[in-house]
Design a protein around this motif. Structure first.
Motif, PDB file in Angstrom:
ATOM      1  N   UNK A 177       0.840  -1.190   0.000  1.00  0.00           N
ATOM      2  CA  UNK A 177       0.000   0.000   0.000  1.00  0.00           C
ATOM      3  C   UNK A 177       0.882   1.249   0.000  1.00  0.00           C
ATOM      4  N   UNK A 178       0.545   2.170  -0.896  1.00  0.00           N
ATOM      5  CA  UNK A 178       1.281   3.426  -1.026  1.00  0.00           C
ATOM      6  C   UNK A 178       0.324   4.563  -0.692  1.00  0.00           C
ATOM      7  N   UNK A 179       0.761   5.424   0.211  1.00  0.00           N
ATOM      8  CA  UNK A 179      -0.094   6.547   0.597  1.00  0.00           C
ATOM      9  C   UNK A 179      -0.107   7.607  -0.504  1.00  0.00           C
ATOM     10  N   UNK A 180      -1.301   8.100  -0.793  1.00  0.00           N
ATOM     11  CA  UNK A 180      -1.501   9.127  -1.816  1.00  0.00           C
ATOM     12  C   UNK A 180      -1.219  10.493  -1.208  1.00  0.00           C
ATOM     13  N   UNK A 181      -0.476  11.302  -1.923  1.00  0.00           N
ATOM     14  CA  UNK A 181      -0.269  12.698  -1.538  1.00  0.00           C
ATOM     15  C   UNK A 181      -1.487  13.470  -2.048  1.00  0.00           C
ATOM     16  N   UNK A 182      -2.286  13.998  -1.147  1.00  0.00           N
ATOM     17  CA  UNK A 182      -3.564  14.602  -1.515  1.00  0.00           C
ATOM     18  C   UNK A 182      -3.445  15.836  -2.395  1.00  0.00           C
ATOM     19  N   UNK A 183      -2.287  16.450  -2.429  1.00  0.00           N
ATOM     20  CA  UNK A 183      -2.108  17.620  -3.299  1.00  0.00           C
ATOM     21  C   UNK A 183      -1.997  17.207  -4.764  1.00  0.00           C
ATOM     22  N   UNK A 184      -1.803  15.912  -5.016  1.00  0.00           N
ATOM     23  CA  UNK A 184      -1.663  15.426  -6.382  1.00  0.00           C
ATOM     24  C   UNK A 184      -3.022  15.219  -7.025  1.00  0.00           C
ATOM     25  N   UNK A 185      -3.059  15.398  -8.340  1.00  0.00           N
ATOM     26  CA  UNK A 185      -4.289  15.131  -9.097  1.00  0.00           C
ATOM     27  C   UNK A 185      -4.433  13.627  -9.296  1.00  0.00           C
ATOM     28  N   UNK A 186      -5.623  13.223  -9.676  1.00  0.00           N
ATOM     29  CA  UNK A 186      -5.860  11.815  -9.991  1.00  0.00           C
ATOM     30  C   UNK A 186      -4.891  11.358 -11.076  1.00  0.00           C
ATOM     31  N   UNK A 187      -4.716  12.161 -12.103  1.00  0.00           N
ATOM     32  CA  UNK A 187      -3.804  11.816 -13.196  1.00  0.00           C
ATOM     33  C   UNK A 187      -2.386  11.570 -12.688  1.00  0.00           C
ATOM     34  N   UNK A 188      -1.900  12.421 -11.810  1.00  0.00           N
ATOM     35  CA  UNK A 188      -0.539  12.257 -11.281  1.00  0.00           C
ATOM     36  C   UNK A 188      -0.396  10.957 -10.508  1.00  0.00           C
ATOM     37  N   UNK A 189      -1.383  10.624  -9.699  1.00  0.00           N
ATOM     38  CA  UNK A 189      -1.312   9.403  -8.898  1.00  0.00           C
ATOM     39  C   UNK A 189      -1.421   8.167  -9.792  1.00  0.00           C
ATOM     40  N   UNK A 190      -2.297   8.210 -10.780  1.00  0.00           N
ATOM     41  CA  UNK A 190      -2.445   7.053 -11.670  1.00  0.00           C
ATOM     42  C   UNK A 190      -1.175   6.785 -12.475  1.00  0.00           C
ATOM     43  N   UNK A 191      -0.359   7.811 -12.666  1.00  0.00           N
ATOM     44  CA  UNK A 191       0.872   7.655 -13.445  1.00  0.00           C
ATOM     45  C   UNK A 191       2.100   7.351 -12.590  1.00  0.00           C
ATOM     46  N   UNK A 192       1.906   7.179 -11.284  1.00  0.00           N
ATOM     47  CA  UNK A 192       3.034   6.820 -10.418  1.00  0.00           C
ATOM     48  C   UNK A 192       3.674   5.539 -10.951  1.00  0.00           C
ATOM     49  N   UNK A 193       4.984   5.452 -10.830  1.00  0.00           N
ATOM     50  CA  UNK A 193       5.733   4.325 -11.383  1.00  0.00           C
ATOM     51  C   UNK A 193       5.235   2.970 -10.870  1.00  0.00           C
ATOM     52  N   UNK A 194       4.888   2.899  -9.602  1.00  0.00           N
ATOM     53  CA  UNK A 194       4.473   1.622  -9.004  1.00  0.00           C
ATOM     54  C   UNK A 194       2.988   1.327  -9.164  1.00  0.00           C
ATOM     55  N   UNK A 195       2.250   2.226  -9.797  1.00  0.00           N
ATOM     56  CA  UNK A 195       0.797   2.077  -9.871  1.00  0.00           C
ATOM     57  C   UNK A 195       0.370   1.459 -11.205  1.00  0.00           C
ATOM     58  N   UNK A 196      -0.270   0.314 -11.110  1.00  0.00           N
ATOM     59  CA  UNK A 196      -0.945  -0.284 -12.257  1.00  0.00           C
ATOM     60  C   UNK A 196      -2.426  -0.233 -11.892  1.00  0.00           C
ATOM     61  N   UNK A 197      -3.194   0.523 -12.643  1.00  0.00           N
ATOM     62  CA  UNK A 197      -4.612   0.714 -12.337  1.00  0.00           C
ATOM     63  C   UNK A 197      -5.347  -0.610 -12.568  1.00  0.00           C
ATOM     64  N   UNK A 198      -6.017  -1.155 -11.543  1.00  0.00           N
ATOM     65  CA  UNK A 198      -6.731  -2.420 -11.703  1.00  0.00           C
ATOM     66  C   UNK A 198      -8.077  -2.229 -12.411  1.00  0.00           C
ATOM     67  N   UNK A 199      -8.013  -1.835 -13.679  1.00  0.00           N
ATOM     68  CA  UNK A 199      -9.132  -1.551 -14.573  1.00  0.00           C
ATOM     69  C   UNK A 199      -9.881  -0.296 -14.156  1.00  0.00           C
ATOM     70  N   UNK A 200     -10.441  -0.284 -12.966  1.00  0.00           N
ATOM     71  CA  UNK A 200     -11.083   0.904 -12.409  1.00  0.00           C
ATOM     72  C   UNK A 200     -10.189   1.366 -11.252  1.00  0.00           C
ATOM     73  N   UNK A 201      -9.759   2.630 -11.256  1.00  0.00           N
ATOM     74  CA  UNK A 201      -8.920   3.093 -10.143  1.00  0.00           C
ATOM     75  C   UNK A 201      -9.608   2.815  -8.804  1.00  0.00           C
ATOM     76  N   UNK A 202      -8.841   2.215  -7.908  1.00  0.00           N
ATOM     77  CA  UNK A 202      -9.371   1.811  -6.612  1.00  0.00           C
ATOM     78  C   UNK A 202      -8.443   2.318  -5.517  1.00  0.00           C
ATOM     79  N   UNK A 203      -9.022   3.001  -4.549  1.00  0.00           N
ATOM     80  CA  UNK A 203      -8.244   3.571  -3.457  1.00  0.00           C
ATOM     81  C   UNK A 203      -8.858   3.129  -2.131  1.00  0.00           C
ATOM     82  N   UNK A 204      -8.001   2.966  -1.143  1.00  0.00           N
ATOM     83  CA  UNK A 204      -8.414   2.523   0.181  1.00  0.00           C
ATOM     84  C   UNK A 204      -8.327   3.702   1.136  1.00  0.00           C
ATOM     85  N   UNK A 205      -9.374   3.890   1.918  1.00  0.00           N
ATOM     86  CA  UNK A 205      -9.441   5.000   2.865  1.00  0.00           C
ATOM     87  C   UNK A 205      -9.432   4.417   4.273  1.00  0.00           C
ATOM     88  N   UNK A 206      -8.438   4.825   5.059  1.00  0.00           N
ATOM     89  CA  UNK A 206      -8.360   4.407   6.457  1.00  0.00           C
ATOM     90  C   UNK A 206      -8.224   5.666   7.313  1.00  0.00           C
TER      91      UNK A 206
END
Length: 186
Positions: free
Chosen positions: A129-158
């Motif tokens: 699990x990689x924590x999202x930097x909230x200042x980043x746009x969805x596009x920036x997070x989806x393009x992170x090197x370690x991120x492979x979007x599992x068809x529909x972008x899925x994020x976990x909120x704790x």
């Protein structure tokens, strides 16, 4: 670069027929994504239909999660899920990127739900699990090197206001219900 992989979660009922769509605002093209938010502690989900990829996580989450002292989300019986306490994560390296011809077919015809979720490609590489930097746009997070979007972008909120569950989540043991003891509700 954006990498899209096979779905990892049984989301077909939640996102039936949903897929990214182009938005033409007259100046440039954007993509609007259906996005799933999973609240694993409460076993709840939210679907954001049409999140403009240029919108930040801070903007989106502020629309979804109340500030402390405001009315709780209906399923939040403990009052732990308030704006300043939530953290957002994605699962990195959880699936293998689709080859371009499979991605093209899936975008035009939809995902073939008859494909086995037990496909060996789903054990792509040490998921974490990689924590999202909230200042980043969805596009920036989806393009992170370690991120492979599992068809529909899925994020976990704790919630940091729920430290026991947060620690179990980050350790990857939150879903192992069979290992929970009678004294440990998580």
């Amino acid at each position: 670069n954006l990498k899209i992989g096979a779905p990892l979660y049984l989301t077909s009922a939640l996102v039936q027929g949903k897929k990214p769509a182009f938005i033409d605002d007259g100046t440039e093209n954007h993509i609007a994504w259906p996005v799933i938010f999973v609240y694993p502690e409460a076993m709840q989900t939210d679907l954001v239909d049409g999140w403009d990829e240029d919108k930040t996580f801070c903007e989106q989450i502020s629309e979804m999660i109340p500030a402390q002292g405001e009315a709780n989300i209906p399923w939040d019986q403990t009052g732990c899920y308030f704006r300043d306490a939530v953290e957002i994560y994605y699962q990195a390296n959880a699936t293998e990127p689709l080859e371009s011809f499979r991605l093209h077919d899936a975008l035009y015809t939809g995902w073939d739900t008859s494909k086995s979720m037990e496909d060996p490609k789903h054990s792509y590489s040490s998921p974490k699990y990689v924590r999202v930097q909230e200042k980043f746009s969805l596009s920036q997070v989806l393009k992170e090197k370690s991120h492979v979007v599992p068809w529909i972008p899925t994020f976990f909120v704790v919630s940091a206001a729920s430290p026991v569950f947060r620690a179990r989540f980050l350790a990857g043991v939150w879903a192992r219900q069979s290992e929970a003891t009678a004294n440990d509700p998580y």
